[in-house]
Design a protein around this motif. Structure first.
Motif, mmCIF file in Angstrom:
data_model
loop_
_atom_site.group_PDB
_atom_site.id
_atom_site.type_symbol
_atom_site.label_atom_id
_atom_site.label_comp_id
_atom_site.label_asym_id
_atom_site.label_seq_id
_atom_site.Cartn_x
_atom_site.Cartn_y
_atom_site.Cartn_z
ATOM 1 N N ILE A 9 0.835 -1.201 0.000
ATOM 2 C CA ILE A 9 0.000 0.000 0.000
ATOM 3 C C ILE A 9 0.871 1.252 0.000
ATOM 4 C CG2 ILE A 9 -1.623 1.364 1.393
ATOM 5 C CD1 ILE A 9 -2.812 -1.396 2.274
ATOM 6 N N VAL A 10 1.874 1.289 0.853
ATOM 7 C CA VAL A 10 2.768 2.452 0.908
ATOM 8 C C VAL A 10 3.438 2.652 -0.448
ATOM 9 C CG1 VAL A 10 4.905 3.338 1.927
ATOM 10 C CG2 VAL A 10 3.112 2.389 3.397
ATOM 11 N N GLU A 11 3.893 1.576 -1.060
ATOM 12 C CA GLU A 11 4.535 1.688 -2.368
ATOM 13 C C GLU A 11 3.559 2.183 -3.435
ATOM 14 O OE1 GLU A 11 6.337 -2.160 -2.922
ATOM 15 O OE2 GLU A 11 8.014 -1.646 -1.595
ATOM 16 N N ALA A 12 2.318 1.732 -3.391
ATOM 17 C CA ALA A 12 1.310 2.182 -4.357
ATOM 18 C C ALA A 12 1.021 3.677 -4.195
ATOM 19 C CB ALA A 12 0.023 1.374 -4.202
ATOM 20 N N VAL A 13 0.909 4.133 -2.958
ATOM 21 C CA VAL A 13 0.672 5.565 -2.722
ATOM 22 C C VAL A 13 1.877 6.374 -3.187
ATOM 23 C CG1 VAL A 13 0.282 7.335 -0.958
ATOM 24 C CG2 VAL A 13 -0.967 5.166 -0.846
ATOM 25 N N ALA A 14 3.058 5.881 -2.929
ATOM 26 C CA ALA A 14 4.277 6.581 -3.374
ATOM 27 C C ALA A 14 4.299 6.689 -4.896
ATOM 28 C CB ALA A 14 5.520 5.872 -2.859
ATOM 29 N N ARG A 15 3.934 5.622 -5.588
ATOM 30 C CA ARG A 15 3.888 5.673 -7.061
ATOM 31 C C ARG A 15 2.847 6.682 -7.524
ATOM 32 N NH1 ARG A 15 4.858 0.151 -6.377
ATOM 33 N NH2 ARG A 15 2.637 -0.330 -6.399
ATOM 34 N N ALA A 16 1.698 6.716 -6.848
ATOM 35 C CA ALA A 16 0.653 7.676 -7.225
ATOM 36 C C ALA A 16 1.132 9.113 -7.039
ATOM 37 C CB ALA A 16 -0.613 7.427 -6.398
ATOM 38 N N ARG A 17 1.981 9.333 -6.058
ATOM 39 C CA ARG A 17 2.535 10.666 -5.806
ATOM 40 C C ARG A 17 3.828 10.908 -6.578
ATOM 41 N NH1 ARG A 17 2.136 12.087 0.630
ATOM 42 N NH2 ARG A 17 -0.121 11.953 0.810
ATOM 43 N N ASP A 18 4.280 9.887 -7.288
ATOM 44 C CA ASP A 18 5.552 9.951 -8.012
ATOM 45 C C ASP A 18 6.680 10.340 -7.064
ATOM 46 O OD1 ASP A 18 7.133 9.626 -10.274
ATOM 47 O OD2 ASP A 18 6.962 11.733 -10.839
ATOM 48 N N SER A 19 6.743 9.616 -5.945
ATOM 49 C CA SER A 19 7.775 9.888 -4.949
ATOM 50 C C SER A 19 8.313 8.585 -4.368
ATOM 51 C CB SER A 19 7.225 10.778 -3.828
ATOM 52 O OG SER A 19 6.264 10.091 -3.072
ATOM 53 N N ASP A 20 9.333 8.714 -3.577
ATOM 54 C CA ASP A 20 9.939 7.576 -2.891
ATOM 55 C C ASP A 20 9.098 7.250 -1.659
ATOM 56 O OD1 ASP A 20 11.793 6.340 -0.787
ATOM 57 O OD2 ASP A 20 13.029 6.285 -2.610
ATOM 58 N N PRO A 21 8.849 5.964 -1.370
ATOM 59 C CA PRO A 21 8.054 5.617 -0.185
ATOM 60 C C PRO A 21 8.613 6.208 1.109
ATOM 61 C CG PRO A 21 8.350 3.681 -1.554
ATOM 62 C CD PRO A 21 9.216 4.765 -2.144
ATOM 63 N N ARG A 22 9.915 6.373 1.204
ATOM 64 C CA ARG A 22 10.521 6.932 2.417
ATOM 65 C C ARG A 22 10.253 8.426 2.571
ATOM 66 N NH1 ARG A 22 15.966 4.205 0.557
ATOM 67 N NH2 ARG A 22 15.149 5.344 -1.202
#
Length: 80
Positions: A9-22
């Protein structure tokens, strides 16, 4: 989903924001019960959908393994 469901989920949200999960500005556990997510993931034979809100995003997870961020699946340009 190769990782744990919360990680996916965190990785999917990061991709949606075009950012790094960290670099995300939220802690998933502050918005959803991680144990409940893991328990749902342990029942793939059942049909279920789980939706919750994060800052600036709505996330839906399904028993089929889909993770939708703001109604969009990864690599999907149309709303679901």
């Amino acid at each position: 989903m190769d990782n744990s469901l919360p990680t996916d989920i965190v990785e999917a949200v990061a991709r949606a924001r075009d950012s790094d999960p960290r670099e995300l500005d939220f802690v998933l556990a502050d918005h959803v019960d991680l144990d409940a997510l893991e328990q749902l993931a342990e029942h793939p034979e059942s049909t279920w959908t789980f939706t919750f809100e994060l800052p600036d995003h709505s996330v839906t997870v399904t028993s089929a393994g889909a993770i939708l961020v703001d109604g969009q699946a990864e690599n999907d340009s149309s709303a679901v």
